[in-house]
Every structure is written in C-alpha cells, then in structure tokens.
Motif scaffolding. Structure first.
Motif, PDB file in Angstrom:
ATOM      1  N   LEU A  61       0.828  -1.206   0.000  1.00 24.43           N
ATOM      2  CA  LEU A  61       0.000   0.000   0.000  1.00 24.43           C
ATOM      3  C   LEU A  61       0.863   1.258   0.000  1.00 24.43           C
ATOM      4  O   LEU A  61       0.629   2.184  -0.774  1.00 24.43           O
ATOM      5  CB  LEU A  61      -0.936  -0.005   1.216  1.00 24.43           C
ATOM      6  N   LEU A  62       1.872   1.273   0.866  1.00 27.07           N
ATOM      7  CA  LEU A  62       2.759   2.433   0.932  1.00 27.07           C
ATOM      8  C   LEU A  62       3.527   2.606  -0.377  1.00 27.07           C
ATOM      9  O   LEU A  62       3.677   3.717  -0.875  1.00 27.07           O
ATOM     10  CB  LEU A  62       3.729   2.305   2.119  1.00 27.07           C
ATOM     11  N   SER A  63       3.997   1.491  -0.947  1.00 26.93           N
ATOM     12  CA  SER A  63       4.728   1.542  -2.230  1.00 26.93           C
ATOM     13  C   SER A  63       3.823   2.037  -3.345  1.00 26.93           C
ATOM     14  O   SER A  63       4.244   2.818  -4.199  1.00 26.93           O
ATOM     15  CB  SER A  63       5.265   0.159  -2.602  1.00 26.93           C
ATOM     16  N   LEU A  64       2.571   1.569  -3.326  1.00 25.48           N
ATOM     17  CA  LEU A  64       1.593   1.933  -4.361  1.00 25.48           C
ATOM     18  C   LEU A  64       1.357   3.443  -4.412  1.00 25.48           C
ATOM     19  O   LEU A  64       1.264   4.035  -5.481  1.00 25.48           O
ATOM     20  CB  LEU A  64       0.266   1.192  -4.105  1.00 25.48           C
ATOM     21  N   ILE A  65       1.280   4.067  -3.237  1.00 33.44           N
ATOM     22  CA  ILE A  65       1.048   5.514  -3.219  1.00 33.44           C
ATOM     23  C   ILE A  65       2.353   6.305  -3.129  1.00 33.44           C
ATOM     24  O   ILE A  65       2.347   7.519  -2.956  1.00 33.44           O
ATOM     25  CB  ILE A  65       0.057   5.930  -2.093  1.00 33.44           C
ATOM     26  N   GLY A  66       3.466   5.597  -3.280  1.00 32.06           N
ATOM     27  CA  GLY A  66       4.770   6.255  -3.354  1.00 32.06           C
ATOM     28  C   GLY A  66       5.311   6.758  -2.034  1.00 32.06           C
ATOM     29  O   GLY A  66       6.076   7.725  -1.989  1.00 32.06           O
ATOM     30  N   ILE A  67       4.921   6.108  -0.950  1.00 32.45           N
ATOM     31  CA  ILE A  67       5.408   6.504   0.381  1.00 32.45           C
ATOM     32  C   ILE A  67       6.234   5.361   0.939  1.00 32.45           C
ATOM     33  O   ILE A  67       5.791   4.217   0.956  1.00 32.45           O
ATOM     34  CB  ILE A  67       4.232   6.814   1.341  1.00 32.45           C
ATOM     35  N   ASP A  68       7.437   5.693   1.413  1.00 34.81           N
ATOM     36  CA  ASP A  68       8.224   4.644   2.057  1.00 34.81           C
ATOM     37  C   ASP A  68       7.887   4.600   3.546  1.00 34.81           C
ATOM     38  O   ASP A  68       7.266   5.517   4.088  1.00 34.81           O
ATOM     39  CB  ASP A  68       9.731   4.859   1.823  1.00 34.81           C
ATOM     40  N   PHE A  72       6.296   7.495   6.352  1.00 36.13           N
ATOM     41  CA  PHE A  72       5.100   7.172   7.126  1.00 36.13           C
ATOM     42  C   PHE A  72       5.369   7.368   8.619  1.00 36.13           C
ATOM     43  O   PHE A  72       4.567   7.955   9.346  1.00 36.13           O
ATOM     44  CB  PHE A  72       4.683   5.728   6.825  1.00 36.13           C
ATOM     45  N   ALA A  73       6.531   6.892   9.055  1.00 35.63           N
ATOM     46  CA  ALA A  73       6.899   7.012  10.472  1.00 35.63           C
ATOM     47  C   ALA A  73       7.143   8.467  10.862  1.00 35.63           C
ATOM     48  O   ALA A  73       6.794   8.885  11.970  1.00 35.63           O
ATOM     49  CB  ALA A  73       8.132   6.156  10.756  1.00 35.63           C
ATOM     50  N   VAL A  74       7.735   9.261   9.967  1.00 32.87           N
ATOM     51  CA  VAL A  74       7.976  10.684  10.246  1.00 32.87           C
ATOM     52  C   VAL A  74       6.637  11.421  10.411  1.00 32.87           C
ATOM     53  O   VAL A  74       6.467  12.217  11.329  1.00 32.87           O
ATOM     54  CB  VAL A  74       8.844  11.341   9.138  1.00 32.87           C
ATOM     55  N   ALA A  75       5.674  11.127   9.530  1.00 32.66           N
ATOM     56  CA  ALA A  75       4.337  11.732   9.644  1.00 32.66           C
ATOM     57  C   ALA A  75       3.706  11.367  10.982  1.00 32.66           C
ATOM     58  O   ALA A  75       3.108  12.206  11.662  1.00 32.66           O
ATOM     59  CB  ALA A  75       3.451  11.259   8.488  1.00 32.66           C
ATOM     60  N   GLY A  76       3.835  10.114  11.384  1.00 33.54           N
ATOM     61  CA  GLY A  76       3.312   9.657  12.675  1.00 33.54           C
ATOM     62  C   GLY A  76       3.997  10.345  13.842  1.00 33.54           C
ATOM     63  O   GLY A  76       3.368  10.634  14.860  1.00 33.54           O
ATOM     64  N   ALA A 185      13.772  11.295  14.443  1.00 38.69           N
ATOM     65  CA  ALA A 185      15.211  11.298  14.196  1.00 38.69           C
ATOM     66  C   ALA A 185      15.681  10.034  13.461  1.00 38.69           C
ATOM     67  O   ALA A 185      16.425  10.107  12.487  1.00 38.69           O
ATOM     68  CB  ALA A 185      15.970  11.454  15.517  1.00 38.69           C
ATOM     69  N   THR A 186      15.216   8.875  13.931  1.00 40.45           N
ATOM     70  CA  THR A 186      15.613   7.604  13.327  1.00 40.45           C
ATOM     71  C   THR A 186      15.191   7.543  11.869  1.00 40.45           C
ATOM     72  O   THR A 186      15.979   7.153  11.010  1.00 40.45           O
ATOM     73  CB  THR A 186      14.964   6.419  14.090  1.00 40.45           C
ATOM     74  N   ASN A 187      13.958   7.930  11.600  1.00 35.40           N
ATOM     75  CA  ASN A 187      13.434   7.797  10.244  1.00 35.40           C
ATOM     76  C   ASN A 187      13.864   8.902   9.299  1.00 35.40           C
ATOM     77  O   ASN A 187      14.030   8.656   8.108  1.00 35.40           O
ATOM     78  CB  ASN A 187      11.911   7.676  10.297  1.00 35.40           C
ATOM     79  N   ILE A 188      14.111  10.095   9.823  1.00 33.16           N
ATOM     80  CA  ILE A 188      14.591  11.174   8.951  1.00 33.16           C
ATOM     81  C   ILE A 188      16.024  10.865   8.537  1.00 33.16           C
ATOM     82  O   ILE A 188      16.431  11.119   7.404  1.00 33.16           O
ATOM     83  CB  ILE A 188      14.457  12.579   9.626  1.00 33.16           C
ATOM     84  N   LYS A 189      16.792  10.245   9.467  1.00 26.52           N
ATOM     85  CA  LYS A 189      18.173   9.850   9.167  1.00 26.52           C
ATOM     86  C   LYS A 189      18.170   8.785   8.061  1.00 26.52           C
ATOM     87  O   LYS A 189      18.940   8.853   7.107  1.00 26.52           O
ATOM     88  CB  LYS A 189      18.814   9.270  10.432  1.00 26.52           C
ATOM     89  N   ALA A 190      17.254   7.809   8.181  1.00 29.17           N
ATOM     90  CA  ALA A 190      17.145   6.745   7.182  1.00 29.17           C
ATOM     91  C   ALA A 190      16.718   7.305   5.822  1.00 29.17           C
ATOM     92  O   ALA A 190      17.140   6.798   4.773  1.00 29.17           O
ATOM     93  CB  ALA A 190      16.159   5.679   7.647  1.00 29.17           C
ATOM     94  N   MET A 191      15.894   8.357   5.833  1.00 28.00           N
ATOM     95  CA  MET A 191      15.448   8.978   4.576  1.00 28.00           C
ATOM     96  C   MET A 191      16.564   9.733   3.883  1.00 28.00           C
ATOM     97  O   MET A 191      16.649   9.761   2.655  1.00 28.00           O
ATOM     98  CB  MET A 191      14.278   9.949   4.840  1.00 28.00           C
TER      99      MET A 191
END
Length: 193
Positions: A61-68, A72-76, A185-191
C-alpha cells in the motif's frame, strides 16, 4: 501452519511496548472527558483490524502511493508530537467539530494512538522475522489488553485521582514527546541516507 509460543510472546511484547496502552491511560481519560464516552469495543476492534490489514498490505500500500515506511513514520512522529504537547502544556490543538464518541473511538484513539505509525512500522519489521499467524495471535492478545484498559480507564482514574492523573499526564506527555523525537530522528536519518 507453525504456531511458535516463543515467536508469539516476543511479537506480543514488542507490540505491547510500542502501543504502550498503559502509558496512554492519561490520553484515554482525556479523550473520554472530551467525547463523553468511548466505545471500547469499537476502538479495540478497529485498531486490531487496522493492524491485521496493514500486516498483509502495508508495504504494498505504501509503495503503491509512493510513500516509504520512513516517511510514514515521520508523519506519525508529528502526530505523536502534537498529542504530547497537548498533554504537557494542557492545551487543545485537536478540535473536532462532530460531537460524539464514534469519532473519538476511531480518531485519535484507534488510529493513530493504538494502531499508529509506531505499531504499523513495527508490524512490517516483525513480518520479516516471524511467521504471520504468530504475529496475528500477538495482535489479538494486544487487542484484548487494549480493550481491558479502555473499559477500566474510568476506574483507574478514580483510583489515581485528579492530581495523580495530571501528574501522570505530564510525565507521559514528556515520554510521548521523547518517542516522537526518536521516531522522527531515526526515520529522517534513514530517509537522508
């Protein structure tokens, strides 16, 4: 179909820690005050369904709408951040035009508080390590715990008292804020890598 008690227990404990329903008691009590009543069965069931569905279709689902997963975790993390600010500062950022418990049971309780980015991304990680049926059983056990806490939150509030709730609310607000910052922090670093 291989049921593994060790996998079930590990998946349960990981999800239980991420969902942190005990830590969310002050938020639940606050939502109950705003809405007047929370439909515990509905909130638990919706959260459980969201988690099981996401377990199967989350990555696609995330891949389909182009979100990794990291985005998703950063938005959360932002949502958790604002909920934490409400708890610490005693202000209301989230205003709902519709009065009633159905909305409160679904948003922000079932999603994103219980079945939020933390638990949903955790499910994707667990799926890589464990058998799907063991994760589903772990989700069901968590949903039962969630239901029990939601049902008894009024009694817990009476036991702790108004000042106790206020103190716990601020303490858990700081903890939630720390979780939001760590998730960000964890997910922005991964991005950025």
């Amino acid at each position: 179909m291989q049921l593994d008690p060790k996998e079930i227990f590990t998946a349960f404990m990981v999800l239980f820690a991420v969902i942190d329903i005990i830590g969310n008691i002050p938020i639940i009590i606050d939502l109950r005050k705003k809405a007047g009543h929370i439909q515990s069965e509905k909130a638990s069931l919706i959260a459980g369904v969201i988690m099981v569905v996401f377990l199967f279709v989350g990555q696609s689902l995330l891949s389909l709408i182009g979100i990794d997963v990291n985005s998703f975790a950063v938005a959360g993390a932002f949502i958790l951040f604002f909920i934490a600010l409400e708890m610490i500062l005693g202000i209301t950022l989230y205003k709902d035009d519709e009065e009633g418990s159905i909305t409160a049971s679904v948003f922000p309780l079932a999603f994103p508080l219980i079945a939020g980015p933390g638990s949903l991304t955790t499910l994707l990680s667990l799926r890589a390590e464990f058998q799907t049926q063991n994760i589903i059983i772990a989700i069901i056990i968590n949903v039962i715990f969630i239901y029990l806490v939601l049902k008894t939150s009024a009694r817990i509030e009476r036991f702790i008292g108004k000042n106790g709730i206020s103190i716990i609310r601020k303490v858990f607000g700081v903890i939630l804020l720390a979780i939001a910052v760590k998730l960000f922090a964890t997910n922005i670093k991964a991005m950025l890598i």
